[in-house]
Design an enzyme around this catalytic site. Structure first.
Site, PDB file in Angstrom:
ATOM      1  N   SER A 142       0.823  -1.203   0.000  1.00  0.00           N
ATOM      2  CA  SER A 142       0.000   0.000   0.000  1.00  0.00           C
ATOM      3  C   SER A 142       0.859   1.256   0.000  1.00  0.00           C
ATOM      4  O   SER A 142       1.653   1.469  -0.897  1.00  0.00           O
ATOM      5  CB  SER A 142      -0.958  -0.037   1.193  1.00  0.00           C
ATOM      6  OG  SER A 142      -1.884   1.024   1.130  1.00  0.00           O
ATOM      7  N   ASP A 289      -2.397   6.148  -4.049  1.00  0.00           N
ATOM      8  CA  ASP A 289      -1.232   5.433  -3.515  1.00  0.00           C
ATOM      9  C   ASP A 289      -0.786   4.340  -4.480  1.00  0.00           C
ATOM     10  O   ASP A 289      -1.447   4.099  -5.498  1.00  0.00           O
ATOM     11  CB  ASP A 289      -1.522   4.891  -2.114  1.00  0.00           C
ATOM     12  CG  ASP A 289      -2.671   3.907  -2.058  1.00  0.00           C
ATOM     13  OD1 ASP A 289      -3.383   3.761  -3.065  1.00  0.00           O
ATOM     14  OD2 ASP A 289      -2.864   3.274  -1.007  1.00  0.00           O
ATOM     15  N   ASP A 291      -0.862   1.097  -4.788  1.00  0.00           N
ATOM     16  CA  ASP A 291      -1.779   0.045  -5.228  1.00  0.00           C
ATOM     17  C   ASP A 291      -3.151   0.596  -5.593  1.00  0.00           C
ATOM     18  O   ASP A 291      -4.078  -0.166  -5.859  1.00  0.00           O
ATOM     19  CB  ASP A 291      -1.902  -1.059  -4.179  1.00  0.00           C
ATOM     20  CG  ASP A 291      -2.351  -0.556  -2.829  1.00  0.00           C
ATOM     21  OD1 ASP A 291      -2.376   0.666  -2.628  1.00  0.00           O
ATOM     22  OD2 ASP A 291      -2.680  -1.381  -1.955  1.00  0.00           O
ATOM     23  N   ASP A 293      -5.721   1.991  -4.163  1.00  0.00           N
ATOM     24  CA  ASP A 293      -6.981   1.741  -3.474  1.00  0.00           C
ATOM     25  C   ASP A 293      -7.394   2.928  -2.606  1.00  0.00           C
ATOM     26  O   ASP A 293      -8.494   2.955  -2.068  1.00  0.00           O
ATOM     27  CB  ASP A 293      -6.925   0.449  -2.643  1.00  0.00           C
ATOM     28  CG  ASP A 293      -5.857   0.463  -1.566  1.00  0.00           C
ATOM     29  OD1 ASP A 293      -5.078   1.432  -1.486  1.00  0.00           O
ATOM     30  OD2 ASP A 293      -5.798  -0.515  -0.790  1.00  0.00           O
TER      31      ASP A 293
END
Length: 545
Positions: A142, A289, A291, A293
């Site tokens: 993340s 960010d 990833d 999400d």
């Protein structure tokens, strides 16, 4: 085995690179202790740690152990053909860990759908559901600094594993004692099918069905993917807008060279985008960010400055916008979902619109789990789920937070306000005028290593012992450790004040931190800020002591 026995065991079987790394730090007792004092465990987001050699690090062997344990769990739970979707983000070693996991699954006779290039977390969630896989694996840490990586596990519905399933998987992982027995070879009994742009296109079509405002707008947007996976999908979903991408942060790079940490919650991460926006006179700044999400935003104010919006503020705005635009389709079964550490402002907006409000523990997997249950029971209709840490989901195409759909709706919302002569800053101020002022904050205290873990345990014991006496004006203390209502047990304490302000404290499930959440409700920002400062100072003194 004790720490030295673990070290010698690893030196006996590991590859040459791992051995060299361990031999270089062999005489550093503190470093060896931190690498071997425990085995890397599943937390609220699966595995996550600094990359490196050792049982408490993210590396080929800890990823292999988790994968083999997961494979054993899947073979125990399911009969017949078993399949797993595997994806990865832009972090260093993410592609390598993903391929290693795919090889291990294949060697266990499990079919694998492996992405040939990096994709966001919500795409993996969507793919797991779309291909009817038994599980999904996402290699990502993340928003953590570049030294970290992680391993998220998803169930057949595309939801991160919740407490019961995670516990079972951990049991199977713990049964893997011999790292040397793990077969990383590329030839296996199961087949590996590569996935590409076709599946990403299907996902984007599903996201587009959540569009709420399509009037043409002259709004100017600056976007940064923070060297992550959002660049292609976010730009495609915003194709109808005037979007400028921050060039120095556009391409994937696991070293994240332009930021200290690729976290859209932090002003420093968004500064290159804000500087670009100032130069262009843009209305809105977006940052996702690595990833993709979570999404953070900054909004141009009337004086030309750019104001960062918190996750709670953006969440409240989205709740208001989505419920307003969906007004005709809402029913008595409609619900929004928030976490226990998310501001009550969005919940109050939901109630004013006549929809139900459900609450979960921290972690979007619990929101995804509720969506799954609604799908089975038809008890509620999911409208929007969100958490204070910049994660939002509209639609049921995924079972995790989705910065792609959130970016689309935030831009549409900004365009909707601009058509009315307002900005998102005006929008949140209108909400405050109607519902009262909410000031929210988060403090994260880093406590690394074995000593840090022990201190976190002592602090939580102290907070429990003090109870409501910790602060003046506490009405009651909610301890989630024994379980509250139907929620799973969780190591969280929440102090509720007489005026409905609150404070919550919890150890992070993914990082060596203890987190303190504050939500102050008052008539003005000034009085709320003064009160918040006093409470924050006291918590800092306790934790630093």
């Amino acid at each position: 085995m004790n720490i030295n026995e673990k070290l010698n065991y690893w030196l006996s079987f590991a590859d040459s690179d791992t051995k060299s790394e361990l031999l270089a730090v062999k005489n550093d007792e503190k470093e060896i202790e931190d690498r071997f004092y425990k085995d890397l465990q599943f937390g609220t987001g699966g595995l996550r740690s600094v990359m490196g050699a050792g049982s408490n690090r993210m590396n080929k062997y800890t990823v292999g152990r988790a994968t083999l344990g997961l494979a054993d769990y899947l073979k125990h739970k399911y009969s017949g053909n078993i399949s797993v979707a595997v994806a990865y983000d832009s972090r260093n070693n993410s592609a390598f860990f993903a391929q290693s996991a795919a090889n291990i699954f294949s060697n266990c006779g499990i079919d694998v759908y492996l992405y040939e290039t990096l994709v966001p977390v919500p795409v993996l969630s969507f793919t797991t559901r779309r291909l009817c896989c038994n599980a999904g694996v996402m290699i990502t840490a993340s928003h953590n600094p570049k030294e970290y990586n992680g391993y998220k596990v998803y169930d057949s519905k595309g939801c991160q594993l919740c407490t019961e399933d995670a516990g079972e998987v951990i049991g199977f992982i713990n049964n893997i004692k011999d790292y040397f027995s793990i077969d990383f070879s590329p030839c296996g009994a199961g087949k590996i099918t590569m996935l590409g742009s076709d599946m990403l296109s299907e996902y984007l079509e599903a996201v587009r069905t959540q569009s709420l405002y399509d009037e043409k707008s002259d709004i100017k947007i600056v976007y940064t993917p923070l060297h992550g996976t959002g660049n292609i999908p976010v730009r495609k979903i915003l194709s109808g807008f005037d979007v400028t991408v921050v060039k120095e942060q556009e391409l994937p790079d696991g070293d994240f060279p332009t930021v200290k940490s690729p976290n859209p919650e932090e002003k420093g991460a968004l500064m290159p985008a804000i500087e670009t926006a100032r130069r262009l006179g843009a209305d809105l700044v977006l940052g996702t960010d690595p990833d993709c999400d979570r999404v953070g935003i900054a909004v141009k104010d009337k004086d030309g400055s750019y104001v960062l919006m918190t996750g709670n503020q953006t969440g409240a705005l989205l709740v208001n916008f989505v419920l307003t635009m969906k007004k005709s389709s809402l029913s008595e079964k409609s619900v929004i979902i928030k976490t226990i550490v998310t501001s009550e402002l969005g919940a109050e907006i939901g109630r004013r619109h006549g929809v139900g409000v459900e609450e979960t523990l921290t972690g979007f997997k619990y929101i995804g789990d509720k969506i799954n249950k609604y799908e089975q029971t038809h008890e509620h209709d999911f409208v929007i789920g969100y958490e204070e840490s910049y994660g939002y989901l509209v639609g049921t195409h995924a079972r995790d937070k989705d910065a792609v759909v959130a970016s689309m709706l935030i831009c549409q919302m900004a365009a909707w306000y601009k058509a009315r002569g307002k900005t998102l800053i005006d929008g949140i101020n209108d909400i405050y005028a109607e519902y009262g002022y909410y000031l929210d904050a988060l403090d994260s205290f880093v406590l690394k290593g074995k000593d840090g873990a022990e201190k976190i345990t002592r602090l939580m014991a102290y907070f429990r012992e003090q109870g409501g006496a910790l602060f003046c004006g506490v009405k009651n203390v909610i301890d989630y450790l024994p379980g509250v209502n139907s929620l799973p047990k969780e190591n969280v304490l929440k102090y509720i004040f007489e005026d409905s302000s609150w404070l919550a404290v919890r150890p992070s499930g993914t990082e060596p931190k203890i987190k303190v959440y504050y939500s102050i409700k008052d008539q003005s920002r000034e009085s709320a800020a003064a009160r918040l400062e006093k409470i924050r100072n006291k918590m800092s003194e306790i934790i630093a002591g």
